[in-house]
Design a protein around this motif. Structure first.
Motif, PDB file in Angstrom:
ATOM      1  N   ASN A 187       0.820  -1.209   0.000  1.00 55.13           N
ATOM      2  CA  ASN A 187       0.000   0.000   0.000  1.00 55.13           C
ATOM      3  C   ASN A 187       0.857   1.264   0.000  1.00 55.13           C
ATOM      4  OD1 ASN A 187      -2.566   1.174  -0.044  1.00 55.13           O
ATOM      5  ND2 ASN A 187      -2.559   1.489   2.164  1.00 55.13           N
ATOM      6  N   HIS A 188       1.984   1.222   0.710  1.00 52.89           N
ATOM      7  CA  HIS A 188       2.890   2.364   0.743  1.00 52.89           C
ATOM      8  C   HIS A 188       3.746   2.463  -0.516  1.00 52.89           C
ATOM      9  CE1 HIS A 188       1.851   2.547   5.023  1.00 52.89           C
ATOM     10  NE2 HIS A 188       2.446   3.720   5.061  1.00 52.89           N
ATOM     11  N   LEU A 189       3.837   1.380  -1.276  1.00 52.35           N
ATOM     12  CA  LEU A 189       4.655   1.377  -2.493  1.00 52.35           C
ATOM     13  C   LEU A 189       3.900   1.846  -3.730  1.00 52.35           C
ATOM     14  CD1 LEU A 189       6.837  -1.877  -2.413  1.00 52.35           C
ATOM     15  CD2 LEU A 189       7.666   0.444  -2.778  1.00 52.35           C
ATOM     16  N   ILE A 190       2.566   1.797  -3.692  1.00 53.04           N
ATOM     17  CA  ILE A 190       1.781   2.015  -4.910  1.00 53.04           C
ATOM     18  C   ILE A 190       2.042   3.380  -5.534  1.00 53.04           C
ATOM     19  CG2 ILE A 190      -0.560   2.326  -5.780  1.00 53.04           C
ATOM     20  CD1 ILE A 190      -1.456   0.080  -3.958  1.00 53.04           C
ATOM     21  N   LEU A 191       1.928   4.451  -4.772  1.00 52.15           N
ATOM     22  CA  LEU A 191       2.108   5.787  -5.342  1.00 52.15           C
ATOM     23  C   LEU A 191       3.544   6.045  -5.809  1.00 52.15           C
ATOM     24  CD1 LEU A 191      -0.144   8.151  -3.187  1.00 52.15           C
ATOM     25  CD2 LEU A 191      -0.556   7.218  -5.461  1.00 52.15           C
ATOM     26  N   PRO A 192       4.580   5.704  -5.025  1.00 52.10           N
ATOM     27  CA  PRO A 192       5.945   5.888  -5.541  1.00 52.10           C
ATOM     28  C   PRO A 192       6.227   5.076  -6.802  1.00 52.10           C
ATOM     29  CG  PRO A 192       5.993   5.597  -3.164  1.00 52.10           C
ATOM     30  CD  PRO A 192       4.601   5.290  -3.609  1.00 52.10           C
ATOM     31  N   VAL A 193       5.767   3.826  -6.829  1.00 53.13           N
ATOM     32  CA  VAL A 193       5.972   2.987  -8.017  1.00 53.13           C
ATOM     33  C   VAL A 193       5.222   3.555  -9.207  1.00 53.13           C
ATOM     34  CG1 VAL A 193       5.442   0.723  -9.019  1.00 53.13           C
ATOM     35  CG2 VAL A 193       6.474   0.867  -6.759  1.00 53.13           C
ATOM     36  N   LEU A 194       4.001   4.026  -8.973  1.00 51.51           N
ATOM     37  CA  LEU A 194       3.207   4.611 -10.049  1.00 51.51           C
ATOM     38  C   LEU A 194       3.895   5.850 -10.620  1.00 51.51           C
ATOM     39  CD1 LEU A 194       0.532   4.425 -11.595  1.00 51.51           C
ATOM     40  CD2 LEU A 194      -0.494   5.903  -9.859  1.00 51.51           C
ATOM     41  N   THR A 195       4.492   6.657  -9.755  1.00 51.86           N
ATOM     42  CA  THR A 195       5.193   7.858 -10.210  1.00 51.86           C
ATOM     43  C   THR A 195       6.371   7.503 -11.110  1.00 51.86           C
ATOM     44  OG1 THR A 195       4.598   9.043  -8.178  1.00 51.86           O
ATOM     45  CG2 THR A 195       6.444   9.906  -9.449  1.00 51.86           C
ATOM     46  N   LEU A 196       7.219   6.595 -10.647  1.00 47.30           N
ATOM     47  CA  LEU A 196       8.386   6.207 -11.452  1.00 47.30           C
ATOM     48  C   LEU A 196       7.986   5.475 -12.727  1.00 47.30           C
ATOM     49  CD1 LEU A 196      11.176   4.977  -8.990  1.00 47.30           C
ATOM     50  CD2 LEU A 196      11.201   6.959 -10.489  1.00 47.30           C
ATOM     51  N   SER A 197       6.932   4.665 -12.658  1.00 43.60           N
ATOM     52  CA  SER A 197       6.507   3.905 -13.835  1.00 43.60           C
ATOM     53  C   SER A 197       5.979   4.818 -14.924  1.00 43.60           C
ATOM     54  CB  SER A 197       5.420   2.895 -13.439  1.00 43.60           C
ATOM     55  OG  SER A 197       5.885   1.990 -12.470  1.00 43.60           O
ATOM     56  N   ILE A 198       5.139   5.783 -14.542  1.00 41.37           N
ATOM     57  CA  ILE A 198       4.538   6.685 -15.534  1.00 41.37           C
ATOM     58  C   ILE A 198       5.612   7.504 -16.232  1.00 41.37           C
ATOM     59  CG2 ILE A 198       3.047   8.693 -15.807  1.00 41.37           C
ATOM     60  CD1 ILE A 198       1.263   7.566 -13.633  1.00 41.37           C
ATOM     61  N   VAL A 199       6.567   8.016 -15.462  1.00 44.10           N
ATOM     62  CA  VAL A 199       7.630   8.832 -16.049  1.00 44.10           C
ATOM     63  C   VAL A 199       8.517   7.997 -16.964  1.00 44.10           C
ATOM     64  CG1 VAL A 199       9.664  10.227 -15.520  1.00 44.10           C
ATOM     65  CG2 VAL A 199       7.608  10.476 -14.139  1.00 44.10           C
ATOM     66  N   GLY A 200       8.746   6.735 -16.615  1.00 46.33           N
ATOM     67  CA  GLY A 200       9.655   5.892 -17.391  1.00 46.33           C
ATOM     68  C   GLY A 200       9.061   5.298 -18.646  1.00 46.33           C
ATOM     69  N   VAL A 201       7.756   5.501 -18.871  1.00 49.02           N
ATOM     70  CA  VAL A 201       7.086   4.904 -20.022  1.00 49.02           C
ATOM     71  C   VAL A 201       7.472   5.587 -21.331  1.00 49.02           C
ATOM     72  CG1 VAL A 201       4.815   4.797 -21.138  1.00 49.02           C
ATOM     73  CG2 VAL A 201       5.112   3.899 -18.833  1.00 49.02           C
ATOM     74  N   ALA A 202       7.640   6.901 -21.301  1.00 49.25           N
ATOM     75  CA  ALA A 202       7.753   7.695 -22.529  1.00 49.25           C
ATOM     76  C   ALA A 202       8.869   7.232 -23.461  1.00 49.25           C
ATOM     77  CB  ALA A 202       7.948   9.167 -22.171  1.00 49.25           C
TER      78      ALA A 202
END
Length: 326
Positions: A187-202
């Motif tokens: 639960n504490h990992l979801i937002l940090p992981v989501l942030t790094l994942s979204i930025v790394g997609v491009a």
């Protein structure tokens, strides 16, 4: 292959030596006084003699070349020194903090790679369509979006406004580590992981799209289409291998961006990983910890590039022939 590995190791040693000298020189010109930063507001109560004793205890009373030579000699013996802030061996801090960061960076790296590759295929298979234009626009926006800014937006909306996720940290506050459940950690990992994942997609999405468009316009694809192949069958038999090589190379080469993004993301979400240790060491003038993390980051990024080279050979045997000939 052995010759190839030995050449890579030689390059790594030379790179570590150059980075060590450059990093030490840059840190030496930092305006942060380690003693004043360590003592804090109580600096007025410390006599000049006591400050000199602390400097002597830390070895800060020596000249900069002497400090570097002593540190380099210790590193050559496998000792990264002791942190001035944490009062612990630097190697222990790196292992402890990297273990926490590994879950964050590993999940983000995996999700961004899979999602970026999938979006790149969708855009390339539908070149010029509305879907393709939407994917390109989405990726261009992400490519210019700082990780910390996106993290703040997600934090304000999902954690503060909606209250779906915790505001920060790696576990609930006030609970012993033994009592923290696996669900709490996720639960504490979801937002940090989501942030790094979204930025790394491009990057991976745009690169995969361009490579797939190039492949689909090639002569052998036209010949395959003339034989009646199309759609996913055409992509599976002729396209995936050609677009997977550059995608793998780019994704493993993104270890540096991943590490840099993790530093900012961990600060936003107060995640106790290696990124927070870097910031704290920089603000506190902790030279041994800064240099230790710098060397570790070099090895980390070098490992990503090295794995990309090995996977190249595994996926495309022609690369092995080229390596042997070189």
């Amino acid at each position: 292959m052995i010759k190839f590995i030995l050449k890579k190791i030689g390059k790594l040693i030379g790179l570590l030596a150059a980075i060590s000298i450059l990093s030490f020189v840059l840190i030496s010109y930092s305006p942060v006084d380690p003693v004043r930063s360590y003592i804090g507001a109580e600096i007025a109560r410390i006599s000049p003699e006591q400050q000199k004793n602390i400097e002597a205890y830390w070895g800060l009373d020596q000249s900069k070349p002497q400090q570097f030579l002593q540190w380099a000699k210790a590193v050559a013996q496998g000792n990264l020194g002791n942190s001035l802030i944490y009062r612990k061996p630097v190697s222990e801090i790196i292992i402890e903090r990297f273990t926490a960061s590994l879950a964050l960076m590993g999940l983000a790296w995996l999700f961004s790679g899979v999602l970026g590759f999938f979006l790149g295929i969708l855009g390339g298979m539908n070149e010029g369509s509305t879907l393709d234009r939407f994917i390109k626009t989405y990726c261009f926006i992400l490519a210019s979006t700082p990780a910390f800014w996106l993290g703040l937006l997600l934090l304000m909306f999902f954690a503060s406004y909606l209250g779906w996720f915790p505001v920060g940290l790696a576990s609930p506050a006030g609970i012993l580590s033994e009592e923290v459940s696996f669900v709490d950690k996720i639960n504490h990992l979801i937002l940090p992981v989501l942030t790094l994942s979204i930025v790394g997609v491009a990057g991976i999405a745009l690169h995969t799209r361009e490579k797939l468009v190039e492949v689909l316009n090639s002569e052998f694809i036209r010949f395959a289409r003339a034989k009646g192949e199309s759609g996913m069958k055409l992509l599976w038999r002729h396209g995936l291998r050609n677009i997977s090589l550059p995608a793998i190379s780019l994704h493993f080469a993104s270890f540096g961006e991943l590490f840099g993004g993790a530093v900012l993301t961990e600060q936003v979400f107060s995640y106790p990983g290696l990124g927070q240790a870097v910031v704290k060491a920089g603000l506190g003038g902790d030279v041994p910890l800064l240099l230790g993390i710098t060397l570790f980051s070099v090895v980390f990024i070098f490992f990503g590039n090295f794995m990309a080279d090995l996977l190249y050979v595994a996926i495309d045997p022609r690369m092995k022939i080229k390596t042997v000939n070189d």
